[in-house]
Design a protein around this motif. Sequence first.
Motif, PDB file in Angstrom:
ATOM      1  N   SER A  25      -7.923   8.161   0.463  1.00 55.87           N
ATOM      2  CA  SER A  25      -7.963   6.747   0.086  1.00 55.87           C
ATOM      3  C   SER A  25      -7.089   6.492  -1.141  1.00 55.87           C
ATOM      4  CB  SER A  25      -9.405   6.332  -0.196  1.00 55.87           C
ATOM      5  OG  SER A  25      -9.466   4.996  -0.633  1.00 55.87           O
ATOM      6  N   TYR A  26      -7.199   7.338  -2.160  1.00 58.17           N
ATOM      7  CA  TYR A  26      -6.368   7.214  -3.362  1.00 58.17           C
ATOM      8  C   TYR A  26      -4.885   7.311  -2.999  1.00 58.17           C
ATOM      9  CZ  TYR A  26      -9.949   7.470  -7.051  1.00 58.17           C
ATOM     10  OH  TYR A  26     -10.983   7.199  -7.914  1.00 58.17           O
ATOM     11  N   GLU A  27      -4.555   8.297  -2.195  1.00 61.24           N
ATOM     12  CA  GLU A  27      -3.147   8.504  -1.842  1.00 61.24           C
ATOM     13  C   GLU A  27      -2.593   7.314  -1.068  1.00 61.24           C
ATOM     14  OE1 GLU A  27      -0.261  11.889   0.231  1.00 61.24           O
ATOM     15  OE2 GLU A  27      -2.442  12.125   0.280  1.00 61.24           O
ATOM     16  N   ARG A  28      -3.378   6.791  -0.136  1.00 65.55           N
ATOM     17  CA  ARG A  28      -2.941   5.637   0.662  1.00 65.55           C
ATOM     18  C   ARG A  28      -2.725   4.415  -0.236  1.00 65.55           C
ATOM     19  NH1 ARG A  28      -6.590   6.183   4.188  1.00 65.55           N
ATOM     20  NH2 ARG A  28      -8.139   4.829   3.201  1.00 65.55           N
ATOM     21  N   ASP A  29      -3.638   4.194  -1.174  1.00 63.04           N
ATOM     22  CA  ASP A  29      -3.503   3.056  -2.092  1.00 63.04           C
ATOM     23  C   ASP A  29      -2.259   3.199  -2.968  1.00 63.04           C
ATOM     24  OD1 ASP A  29      -5.836   2.037  -1.084  1.00 63.04           O
ATOM     25  OD2 ASP A  29      -7.097   2.661  -2.768  1.00 63.04           O
ATOM     26  N   LEU A  30      -2.013   4.400  -3.446  1.00 62.31           N
ATOM     27  CA  LEU A  30      -0.858   4.615  -4.321  1.00 62.31           C
ATOM     28  C   LEU A  30       0.456   4.444  -3.587  1.00 62.31           C
ATOM     29  CD1 LEU A  30      -2.002   7.631  -6.542  1.00 62.31           C
ATOM     30  CD2 LEU A  30      -1.656   5.249  -7.246  1.00 62.31           C
ATOM     31  N   ARG A  31       0.512   4.878  -2.354  1.00 62.74           N
ATOM     32  CA  ARG A  31       1.755   4.732  -1.585  1.00 62.74           C
ATOM     33  C   ARG A  31       2.048   3.254  -1.319  1.00 62.74           C
ATOM     34  NH1 ARG A  31       3.865   9.391  -0.732  1.00 62.74           N
ATOM     35  NH2 ARG A  31       2.589  11.267  -0.524  1.00 62.74           N
ATOM     36  N   LYS A  32       1.008   2.454  -1.093  1.00 64.91           N
ATOM     37  CA  LYS A  32       1.207   1.015  -0.930  1.00 64.91           C
ATOM     38  C   LYS A  32       1.707   0.403  -2.245  1.00 64.91           C
ATOM     39  CE  LYS A  32      -2.878  -0.019   0.769  1.00 64.91           C
ATOM     40  NZ  LYS A  32      -4.025  -0.787   1.331  1.00 64.91           N
ATOM     41  N   PHE A  33       1.143   0.878  -3.351  1.00 65.02           N
ATOM     42  CA  PHE A  33       1.559   0.376  -4.659  1.00 65.02           C
ATOM     43  C   PHE A  33       3.016   0.726  -4.943  1.00 65.02           C
ATOM     44  CE2 PHE A  33       1.817   1.371  -9.317  1.00 65.02           C
ATOM     45  CZ  PHE A  33       1.871   0.052  -9.755  1.00 65.02           C
ATOM     46  N   PHE A  34       3.424   1.937  -4.625  1.00 59.43           N
ATOM     47  CA  PHE A  34       4.812   2.349  -4.859  1.00 59.43           C
ATOM     48  C   PHE A  34       5.782   1.570  -3.974  1.00 59.43           C
ATOM     49  CE2 PHE A  34       3.252   6.692  -6.487  1.00 59.43           C
ATOM     50  CZ  PHE A  34       3.224   6.210  -7.790  1.00 59.43           C
ATOM     51  N   SER A  35       5.359   1.227  -2.771  1.00 60.60           N
ATOM     52  CA  SER A  35       6.202   0.396  -1.897  1.00 60.60           C
ATOM     53  C   SER A  35       6.409  -0.976  -2.530  1.00 60.60           C
ATOM     54  CB  SER A  35       5.554   0.236  -0.519  1.00 60.60           C
ATOM     55  OG  SER A  35       5.498   1.461   0.159  1.00 60.60           O
ATOM     56  N   TYR A  36       5.325  -1.485  -3.143  1.00 61.63           N
ATOM     57  CA  TYR A  36       5.436  -2.769  -3.835  1.00 61.63           C
ATOM     58  C   TYR A  36       6.412  -2.660  -5.014  1.00 61.63           C
ATOM     59  CZ  TYR A  36       4.279  -6.581  -7.007  1.00 61.63           C
ATOM     60  OH  TYR A  36       4.373  -7.650  -7.865  1.00 61.63           O
ATOM     61  N   LEU A  37       6.310  -1.574  -5.788  1.00 60.66           N
ATOM     62  CA  LEU A  37       7.216  -1.393  -6.930  1.00 60.66           C
ATOM     63  C   LEU A  37       8.677  -1.381  -6.483  1.00 60.66           C
ATOM     64  CD1 LEU A  37       5.417   1.322  -9.130  1.00 60.66           C
ATOM     65  CD2 LEU A  37       5.446  -1.170  -9.447  1.00 60.66           C
ATOM     66  N   GLU A  38       8.945  -0.727  -5.383  1.00 55.49           N
ATOM     67  CA  GLU A  38      10.312  -0.694  -4.855  1.00 55.49           C
ATOM     68  C   GLU A  38      10.781  -2.094  -4.474  1.00 55.49           C
ATOM     69  OE1 GLU A  38      10.673   2.074  -1.667  1.00 55.49           O
ATOM     70  OE2 GLU A  38      10.063   3.805  -2.894  1.00 55.49           O
ATOM     71  N   ASN A  73      -8.364  -0.804  -4.775  1.00 47.81           N
ATOM     72  CA  ASN A  73      -7.000  -0.527  -5.230  1.00 47.81           C
ATOM     73  C   ASN A  73      -6.906  -0.542  -6.746  1.00 47.81           C
ATOM     74  OD1 ASN A  73      -4.492  -0.500  -3.117  1.00 47.81           O
ATOM     75  ND2 ASN A  73      -6.275  -1.516  -2.221  1.00 47.81           N
ATOM     76  N   ILE A  74      -7.622  -1.468  -7.375  1.00 48.19           N
ATOM     77  CA  ILE A  74      -7.634  -1.523  -8.838  1.00 48.19           C
ATOM     78  C   ILE A  74      -8.262  -0.254  -9.406  1.00 48.19           C
ATOM     79  CG2 ILE A  74      -8.679  -2.684 -10.825  1.00 48.19           C
ATOM     80  CD1 ILE A  74      -8.250  -5.331  -9.338  1.00 48.19           C
ATOM     81  N   ALA A  75      -9.343   0.210  -8.784  1.00 54.41           N
ATOM     82  CA  ALA A  75      -9.990   1.452  -9.228  1.00 54.41           C
ATOM     83  C   ALA A  75      -9.026   2.629  -9.092  1.00 54.41           C
ATOM     84  CB  ALA A  75     -11.248   1.705  -8.399  1.00 54.41           C
ATOM     85  N   THR A  76      -8.239   2.628  -8.018  1.00 57.82           N
ATOM     86  CA  THR A  76      -7.243   3.683  -7.820  1.00 57.82           C
ATOM     87  C   THR A  76      -6.197   3.647  -8.926  1.00 57.82           C
ATOM     88  OG1 THR A  76      -7.507   3.684  -5.403  1.00 57.82           O
ATOM     89  CG2 THR A  76      -5.429   4.539  -6.274  1.00 57.82           C
ATOM     90  N   LEU A  77      -5.688   2.445  -9.228  1.00 61.66           N
ATOM     91  CA  LEU A  77      -4.661   2.303 -10.268  1.00 61.66           C
ATOM     92  C   LEU A  77      -5.198   2.708 -11.640  1.00 61.66           C
ATOM     93  CD1 LEU A  77      -3.039  -1.095  -9.183  1.00 61.66           C
ATOM     94  CD2 LEU A  77      -2.100   1.207  -8.888  1.00 61.66           C
ATOM     95  N   LYS A  78      -6.432   2.333 -11.938  1.00 62.01           N
ATOM     96  CA  LYS A  78      -7.020   2.692 -13.235  1.00 62.01           C
ATOM     97  C   LYS A  78      -7.161   4.209 -13.356  1.00 62.01           C
ATOM     98  CE  LYS A  78     -10.247  -0.033 -15.054  1.00 62.01           C
ATOM     99  NZ  LYS A  78      -9.566  -0.835 -16.089  1.00 62.01           N
ATOM    100  N   ALA A  79      -7.617   4.849 -12.289  1.00 63.35           N
ATOM    101  CA  ALA A  79      -7.768   6.302 -12.312  1.00 63.35           C
ATOM    102  C   ALA A  79      -6.408   6.986 -12.429  1.00 63.35           C
ATOM    103  CB  ALA A  79      -8.479   6.775 -11.049  1.00 63.35           C
ATOM    104  N   TYR A  80      -5.441   6.456 -11.719  1.00 68.64           N
ATOM    105  CA  TYR A  80      -4.106   7.073 -11.687  1.00 68.64           C
ATOM    106  C   TYR A  80      -3.412   6.967 -13.045  1.00 68.64           C
ATOM    107  CZ  TYR A  80       0.787   7.776 -10.362  1.00 68.64           C
ATOM    108  OH  TYR A  80       2.086   8.222 -10.278  1.00 68.64           O
TER     109      TYR A  80
END
Length: 294
Positions: A25-38, A73-80
Amino acid sequence: METYIEGFIKYLTDIKKSSKNTILSYERDLRKFFSYLESVHIQSIEKVNHTNLNSYVLYMEKENFAPSTVSRNIATLKAYFNFLFKQNRISQDPAQLLKAPKIEKKIPGILTVDQVTLLLSQPSGSSNKEIRDKAMLELLYATGIRVSELISLTVDDLNLTSGYIRVHEGGRERIIPFGTAARQALKNYLDNAREGMIASEDEKSLFTNCNGQPMSRQGFWKVLKQYAKRAGIEEDITPHTLRHSFAAHLVENGADLHAVQEMLGHSDVSTTQMYAKFSNYRIKEVYAKAHPRA
């Protein structure tokens, strides 16, 4: 940025001992976030600031992500970002002040005891499949384990004599007892059906599909839907429904919350407390229906 994901995943696996589902779940959320950053032309994680993160939250809300998904997703970003900050890979933690949207906690779908009894009585045939299905359903309701834990069980995790199973999750282990009904169903399965279902004598999985391969989540979902339909249960039933029902019925009958927490594998008792709230809700519901001046 890929390297930073790998380091975080290794930390979750080796240090935090998180479950496989949590890590995915963390990995999936982060990959979506990185796609957004791009998409907004941010190429370095060091350049991400609080404004960027708020923009991402607004983007998710604009895309009609469910509040629970945004919150996760916010919880993922905070942890990351907390991980990166503690590792001195960034000078400031841009996610520190991020706030998750308020989520109205819904009472989970719970079956009544009569509905559970009706459901568990459906696989009553003498075929290998129905004997297996009976054992799986009885064990799931008897222990409240997750479906991922059910299909991961091996024959070595089962102690039929003493009446307990050993569940492994994220490097942690918990022992969960089960009662007479589950014991009888499991004994029948082991004595009369499992040998006819496994593809090899070396197969360690406790439950296999009809091809002798380990049971999958999707395979069990189909099994559950089949018997729910046969039982005439109209509620939207999922494998987690039996887990919720297990916990709610225990609490409703006076079980200690901490004992239920241990069996469910909840890290925080506050998660388990929703079943106590459900019990109170049921009392009010019964009162409203039955009292002449309610």
